[in-house]
Design a protein around this motif. Structure first.
Motif, PDB file in Angstrom:
ATOM      1  N   THR A  36     102.519  31.695 118.864  1.00 26.91           N
ATOM      2  CA  THR A  36     101.416  31.158 118.059  1.00 26.91           C
ATOM      3  C   THR A  36     100.320  30.589 118.951  1.00 26.91           C
ATOM      4  O   THR A  36      99.126  30.805 118.722  1.00 26.91           O
ATOM      5  CB  THR A  36     101.939  30.063 117.113  1.00 26.91           C
ATOM      6  OG1 THR A  36     102.962  30.621 116.286  1.00 26.91           O
ATOM      7  CG2 THR A  36     100.821  29.518 116.246  1.00 26.91           C
ATOM      8  N   ILE A  37     100.751  29.871 119.994  1.00 30.77           N
ATOM      9  CA  ILE A  37      99.781  29.284 120.928  1.00 30.77           C
ATOM     10  C   ILE A  37      98.981  30.374 121.619  1.00 30.77           C
ATOM     11  O   ILE A  37      97.751  30.297 121.736  1.00 30.77           O
ATOM     12  CB  ILE A  37     100.507  28.396 121.954  1.00 30.77           C
ATOM     13  CG1 ILE A  37     101.083  27.166 121.254  1.00 30.77           C
ATOM     14  CG2 ILE A  37      99.550  27.977 123.074  1.00 30.77           C
ATOM     15  CD1 ILE A  37     102.004  26.353 122.127  1.00 30.77           C
ATOM     16  N   ALA A  38      99.680  31.414 122.078  1.00 31.87           N
ATOM     17  CA  ALA A  38      98.987  32.524 122.739  1.00 31.87           C
ATOM     18  C   ALA A  38      97.995  33.175 121.784  1.00 31.87           C
ATOM     19  O   ALA A  38      96.869  33.530 122.174  1.00 31.87           O
ATOM     20  CB  ALA A  38      99.993  33.557 123.237  1.00 31.87           C
ATOM     21  N   HIS A  63     101.129  20.569 115.528  1.00 29.40           N
ATOM     22  CA  HIS A  63     101.486  21.976 115.460  1.00 29.40           C
ATOM     23  C   HIS A  63     102.745  22.232 116.287  1.00 29.40           C
ATOM     24  O   HIS A  63     102.851  21.727 117.410  1.00 29.40           O
ATOM     25  CB  HIS A  63     100.346  22.850 115.998  1.00 29.40           C
ATOM     26  CG  HIS A  63      99.037  22.627 115.311  1.00 29.40           C
ATOM     27  ND1 HIS A  63      98.777  23.078 114.036  1.00 29.40           N
ATOM     28  CD2 HIS A  63      97.894  21.986 115.707  1.00 29.40           C
ATOM     29  CE1 HIS A  63      97.545  22.735 113.685  1.00 29.40           C
ATOM     30  NE2 HIS A  63      96.988  22.068 114.679  1.00 29.40           N
ATOM     31  N   PRO A  64     103.704  22.994 115.766  1.00 31.79           N
ATOM     32  CA  PRO A  64     104.915  23.294 116.540  1.00 31.79           C
ATOM     33  C   PRO A  64     104.571  24.027 117.838  1.00 31.79           C
ATOM     34  O   PRO A  64     103.597  24.768 117.913  1.00 31.79           O
ATOM     35  CB  PRO A  64     105.725  24.194 115.597  1.00 31.79           C
ATOM     36  CG  PRO A  64     105.163  23.941 114.228  1.00 31.79           C
ATOM     37  CD  PRO A  64     103.715  23.622 114.438  1.00 31.79           C
ATOM     38  N   ASP A  82      98.487  18.492 120.868  1.00 30.24           N
ATOM     39  CA  ASP A  82      98.547  18.917 119.465  1.00 30.24           C
ATOM     40  C   ASP A  82      99.985  18.951 118.960  1.00 30.24           C
ATOM     41  O   ASP A  82     100.233  18.830 117.767  1.00 30.24           O
ATOM     42  CB  ASP A  82      97.930  20.312 119.304  1.00 30.24           C
ATOM     43  CG  ASP A  82      96.406  20.287 119.330  1.00 30.24           C
ATOM     44  OD1 ASP A  82      95.823  19.193 119.163  1.00 30.24           O
ATOM     45  OD2 ASP A  82      95.800  21.355 119.527  1.00 30.24           O
ATOM     46  N   THR A  83     100.945  19.115 119.890  1.00 30.83           N
ATOM     47  CA  THR A  83     102.362  19.209 119.517  1.00 30.83           C
ATOM     48  C   THR A  83     103.085  17.870 119.618  1.00 30.83           C
ATOM     49  O   THR A  83     103.802  17.460 118.694  1.00 30.83           O
ATOM     50  CB  THR A  83     103.079  20.233 120.417  1.00 30.83           C
ATOM     51  OG1 THR A  83     102.479  21.515 120.230  1.00 30.83           O
ATOM     52  CG2 THR A  83     104.566  20.318 120.068  1.00 30.83           C
ATOM     53  N   PHE A  84     102.916  17.174 120.735  1.00 32.75           N
ATOM     54  CA  PHE A  84     103.685  15.963 121.000  1.00 32.75           C
ATOM     55  C   PHE A  84     102.919  14.672 120.732  1.00 32.75           C
ATOM     56  O   PHE A  84     103.499  13.587 120.805  1.00 32.75           O
ATOM     57  CB  PHE A  84     104.165  15.961 122.460  1.00 32.75           C
ATOM     58  CG  PHE A  84     105.059  17.115 122.796  1.00 32.75           C
ATOM     59  CD1 PHE A  84     106.348  17.179 122.293  1.00 32.75           C
ATOM     60  CD2 PHE A  84     104.605  18.142 123.606  1.00 32.75           C
ATOM     61  CE1 PHE A  84     107.169  18.240 122.598  1.00 32.75           C
ATOM     62  CE2 PHE A  84     105.423  19.217 123.918  1.00 32.75           C
ATOM     63  CZ  PHE A  84     106.711  19.264 123.405  1.00 32.75           C
TER      64      PHE A  84
END
Length: 394
Positions: free
Chosen positions: A195-197, A189-190, A64-66
């Motif tokens: 935020t992930i947690a 998503h950054p 989702d990030t990379f």
């Protein structure tokens, strides 16, 4: 293009099953070479599965990030290194380390592949694509132990790890050459750990999502029992040689392939709930027949494996709709949700195959009862999940 994508994603989902199943016929040879007990050799499977499950928590989030492609490519490179390490291992301890790395690197294709399907398709079309992917990928666990048995008797167990490294290299080239990125930079998503947690906690607090993941994972646990018990079941209960694993895995996987094809064909005709209920009925009949047969008769070919074909067929019909209903609760975080779903399923797979199977694999009747027990738990989770099926997506 859709056919090529299906084949590529199916190939990526085959990486894990090949690493699990191909070397199963070599358990006795590995134990003999390293002077290890069957339980110690079993840990090369158990540790792999737990690491496989653990890393699934992160693949979706990382993708989702990379982006989808980079995560898949890096994992494949690590997988190849682990396979080469296993091929040259000089001790059981080093082999265990390589299996841990293999487990950590094997799951990207199955998790990220599911997110790619969600990126590009929806509804019945997504279910159809998933069904086709599962149908192609189902060849892996059928062919793997057969190929592994012949590699074992012809070249020895180390050749199996060289084969796995070669397959990983082929998939790396195929992804680099033909798999396009499906997640645009604006949709990523950054990588903020807080935020992930928080997003993971949101998923963990979602009752219906958890129940659906457990329902699918425990139903697949019936499959896991026989995979974890494969070496003992084939060579001690059925009294067959290392090259005869096809008697177990072809019925299991043929059922998965046929069931996946059926699920894809009828995706536009029946509701997801209707398909799931029909699948549970089919699994119940197969599990009860298996219990009855193994109670009344000694396990022999082909009767000992026919109920497994029908169980896996019904299971494969249920898998795409169960998976999609769960993922649809988090349409804006499909990668993270796919990771959590895969983590739950593979943790249950690891527990059942690594902990429960050794308690049951000395008896065909015990294994049959184990499958029925898994089905009862799965059905209960599905029924409980129905109360919130129409919950608002997050």
């Amino acid at each position: 293009m859709q056919i090529l994508l299906t084949v590529l994603l199916a190939g990526l989902t085959m990486v894990g099953p090949l690493a699990i199943d191909t070397y199963l016929p070599s358990f006795p040879a590995i134990g003999t070479e390293f002077g290890a007990t069957p339980l110690a050799v079993q840990q090369t499977l158990s540790l792999f599965l737990f690491c496989f499950a653990f890393m699934m928590l992160f693949y979706g989030t990382l993708s989702d990030t990379f982006g989808r492609r980079p995560v898949i490519l890096v994992s494949l490179v690590l997988y190849i290194a682990a396979c080469v390490g296993g091929a040259v291992a000089g001790s059981l301890g080093f082999l265990l380390v390589c299996r841990v790395l293999q487990g950590l690197a094997s799951g990207a294709g199955s998790v990220v592949g599911r997110a790619i399907v969600q990126d590009r398709f929806s509804g019945a079309e997504a279910q159809k694509i998933l069904g086709h992917i599962m149908m192609v990928f189902g060849l892996a666990p059928a062919l793997a132990p057969i190929l592994g048995g012949w590699l074992q008797v012809t070249y020895g167990w180390r050749s199996i790890f060289w084969f796995l490294a070669l397959f990983g290299a082929v998939m790396t080239f195929a992804v680099w050459r033909w798999l396009p990125e499906s997640l645009a930079p604006r949709d990523r998503h950054p990588l903020h750990f807080a935020t992930i947690a928080g997003n993971y906690l949101k998923v963990l607090r979602h009752r219906q999502f958890l129940l659906l993941a457990v329902a699918l994972g425990v139903a697949f646990g019936g499959f896991a029992l026989y995979i974890g018990s494969a070496a003992y079941f084939v060579m001690h209960i059925l009294h067959l040689p290392e090259t005869a694993f096809a008697w177990l895995f072809i019925p299991l996987v043929a059922g998965m392939v046929v069931g996946s094809a059926i699920s894809g064909k009828v995706a536009h005709r029946y509701s997801q709930q209707a398909l799931i209920w029909l699948a549970y009925a089919g699994m119940a009949v197969a599990a009860l027949v298996n219990v009855g047969y193994t109670y009344l008769f000694a396990a022999t070919i082909p009767w000992a494996v026919l109920p497994l074909f029908f169980y896996s067929l019904a299971l494969a019909v249920a898998m795409p709709p169960l998976s999609l209903i769960a993922l649809n609760h988090f349409p804006n975080h499909s990668g993270l949700a796919a990771s959590m779903q895969s983590f739950i399923q593979m943790t249950l797979f690891a527990l059942i195959s690594g902990v429960v199977a050794p308690l049951l694999f000395d008896s065909a009747f015990k294994l049959a009862c184990g499958v029925l027990g898994c089905l009862v738990v799965s059905l209960l989770a599905w029924v409980l999940a129905q109360a919130g099926t129409h919950a608002k997506p997050n």
